[in-house]
Design an enzyme around this catalytic site. Structure first.
Site, PDB file in Angstrom:
ATOM      1  N   LYS A  50       0.841  -1.211   0.000  1.00  0.00           N
ATOM      2  CA  LYS A  50       0.000   0.000   0.000  1.00  0.00           C
ATOM      3  C   LYS A  50       0.874   1.258   0.000  1.00  0.00           C
ATOM      4  CE  LYS A  50      -0.230  -0.126   5.057  1.00  0.00           C
ATOM      5  NZ  LYS A  50      -1.063  -0.530   6.219  1.00  0.00           N
ATOM      6  N   TYR A 277      12.903  31.339   6.224  1.00  0.00           N
ATOM      7  CA  TYR A 277      11.772  32.144   6.700  1.00  0.00           C
ATOM      8  C   TYR A 277      11.989  32.598   8.139  1.00  0.00           C
ATOM      9  CZ  TYR A 277       8.777  31.056   2.718  1.00  0.00           C
ATOM     10  OH  TYR A 277       8.234  30.983   1.466  1.00  0.00           O
TER      11      TYR A 277
HETATM   12  C1  LIG Z   1      -0.444  -1.648   6.754  1.00  0.00           C
HETATM   13  C2  LIG Z   1      -1.065  -2.883   7.234  1.00  0.00           C
HETATM   14  C3  LIG Z   1      -0.296  -4.032   7.448  1.00  0.00           C
HETATM   15  C4  LIG Z   1       1.193  -4.023   7.321  1.00  0.00           C
HETATM   16  O1  LIG Z   1       1.734  -3.494   8.493  1.00  0.00           O
HETATM   17  P1  LIG Z   1       3.307  -3.302   8.687  1.00  0.00           P
HETATM   18  O2  LIG Z   1       3.466  -3.131  10.142  1.00  0.00           O
HETATM   19  O3  LIG Z   1       3.694  -2.124   7.881  1.00  0.00           O
HETATM   20  O4  LIG Z   1       3.958  -4.547   8.204  1.00  0.00           O
HETATM   21  C5  LIG Z   1      -0.941  -5.197   7.811  1.00  0.00           C
HETATM   22  N1  LIG Z   1      -2.263  -5.219   7.961  1.00  0.00           N
HETATM   23  C6  LIG Z   1      -3.041  -4.137   7.788  1.00  0.00           C
HETATM   24  C7  LIG Z   1      -4.515  -4.241   7.979  1.00  0.00           C
HETATM   25  C8  LIG Z   1      -2.469  -2.935   7.423  1.00  0.00           C
HETATM   26  O5  LIG Z   1      -3.239  -1.864   7.247  1.00  0.00           O
END
Ligand SMILES: *Cc1c(COP(=O)(O)O)cnc(C)c1O
Length: 387
Positions: A50, A277
């Protein structure tokens, strides 16, 4: 190593020279991490890709993870899942976070498995099944303690019986049950035991409704690496694939990302001169300042102003003044830095450059936020070796 990258020796260091902000993604490291994780867990791996593969490129991370032993992929939205199919990836893909108003038809046509956290989602998917004639493969998602995604305890029983009805109508196949652990990065935390018990109870409810799911899965990287009870039939791992070890288990994972930025200009500066800034930084002495064309829009956290540094000519040089949207100023002192040199903003750390972990500490956040924050202006280049 792609041949369009030049190398130049600077301060005894071999540095890739770039003319624009560039994230080098080490594919060998990604593959090695997938192999390490499957070896340590002894469990089938669903590679989570993702958020554009945690900023590393979703398709590249997916291919590397599959080459390293993963057997399935996971993303949040169906848009991300369909993009993997368009890239020609054919393994099971699970999508778990969609609004019930989502058009699920493209997902069904692309044979994307869907997590179902509510009756509304189940109804929307059934409607798409009736319109496409494609049976949906689903994973029922139960909330076991995070009060986030997943069906609450109060609606879980009804979701299971309705899913069984849809299964009998041959509209869906309930392939999996899923939950998520919120405290797995603290091994031995009693909350995890309580959450695991809740998942067992939810499983019994599903069985009592007549469901016979093939796979049950829980948690992410910390659960997979620290708690054999949480591995079940499938480990859903994302962070670990890109070298993040949230529970600091000491697993031999390799960071895969190196963020480089070219020096756009170098100027001589007098004592008392302001930088950036406001008047947040006034130079205490004369020095030389290098300008890098990366800012908070590219993932350099503004809150790290005053703490961060980058590597130039093999030396750490402090970022001075506030991080701007598009640029940062670095105090290079007497180093012979010239425009056209390349700064290592972030990397595995082997050459002395700041790591993702260090940036996370400077910004008061976690490594996940640093790697996923690298913005769309940064060129991604997938390479085969560390730098
Ligand atoms: C992002 C996610 C993972 C992966 O988690 P990590 O700790 O990055 O390995 C697993 N399950 C769900 C539902 C997630 O949203």
């Amino acid at each position: 190593m792609r041949t369009d990258l030049l190398h130049r020796r600077a301060g005894g260091q071999r540095t890739t020279v770039v003319s624009r902000p560039t994230a080098l993604v080490d594919l060998a490291a990604l593959r090695a991490n997938a192999r390490t994780i499957t070896r340590l867990t002894g469990t089938p791996l669903l590679a989570v890709v993702k958020a554009d593969g945690y900023g590393h490129g979703a398709v590249a991370l997916a291919r590397a993870a599959l080459a390293g032993g993963a057997s399935a992929l996971g993303v949040t939205s169906v848009t991300e899942a369909v993009a993997l199919r368009r890239a020609g990836i054919d393994v099971p893909v699970l999508s778990w976070l969609n609004a019930p108003a989502t058009d699920f038809r493209p997902a069904l046509h692309a044979r994307v498995d869907l997590a179902v956290p509510s009756l509304d989602h189940l109804e929307a998917i059934r409607a798409a099944v009736r319109r496409t004639g494609v049976t949906a493969t689903i994973h029922l998602h139960v909330d076991i303690g995070m009060s986030r995604d997943g069906a609450g305890q109060d609606s879980w029983g009804r979701l299971c019986t309705e899913a069984r009805t849809a299964e009998e109508a041959r509209e869906v196949v309930v392939h999996g049950l899923m939950g998520h652990l919120g405290c797995a990065d603290r091994p031995g935390h009693p909350t995890t035991t309580r959450d695991l018990d809740r998942f067992d109870r939810a499983t019994r409810v599903a069985h009592a409704a007549g469901l016979r799911p093939t796979v049950r899965h829980l948690g992410g990287t910390p659960a997979a690496l620290t708690d054999p009870r949480a591995r079940l039939d499938l480990c859903r791992v994302g962070a670990g694939l890109v070298g993040i070890d949230p529970a600091r288990t000491g697993a031999p994972l390799r960071p895969a990302l190196t963020l480089l930025a070219p020096v756009v200009a170098v100027r001589e500066a007098r004592a008392g001169q302001r930088v950036g800034y406001g008047d947040a930084h006034v130079l205490p002495r004369a020095t030389r300042l290098a300008l890098l064309p990366v800012g908070y829009a590219d993932g350099i956290p503004r809150i790290a102003s005053g703490r961060a540094s980058v590597l130039l000519h093999g030396r750490r040089c402090p970022v001075v003044g506030l991080v701007s949207m598009d640029q940062v100023v670095v105090d290079v002192g007497a180093l012979p830095v010239v425009a056209g040199d390349t700064a290592v903003v972030l990397g595995p750390g082997a050459g002395g450059e700041p790591t993702t972990h260090e940036w996370a500490r400077w910004a008061g956040t976690i490594e996940h936020e640093i790697v996923t924050g690298i913005g769309p202006r940064v060129d991604r280049r997938h390479v085969e070796e560390d730098h």
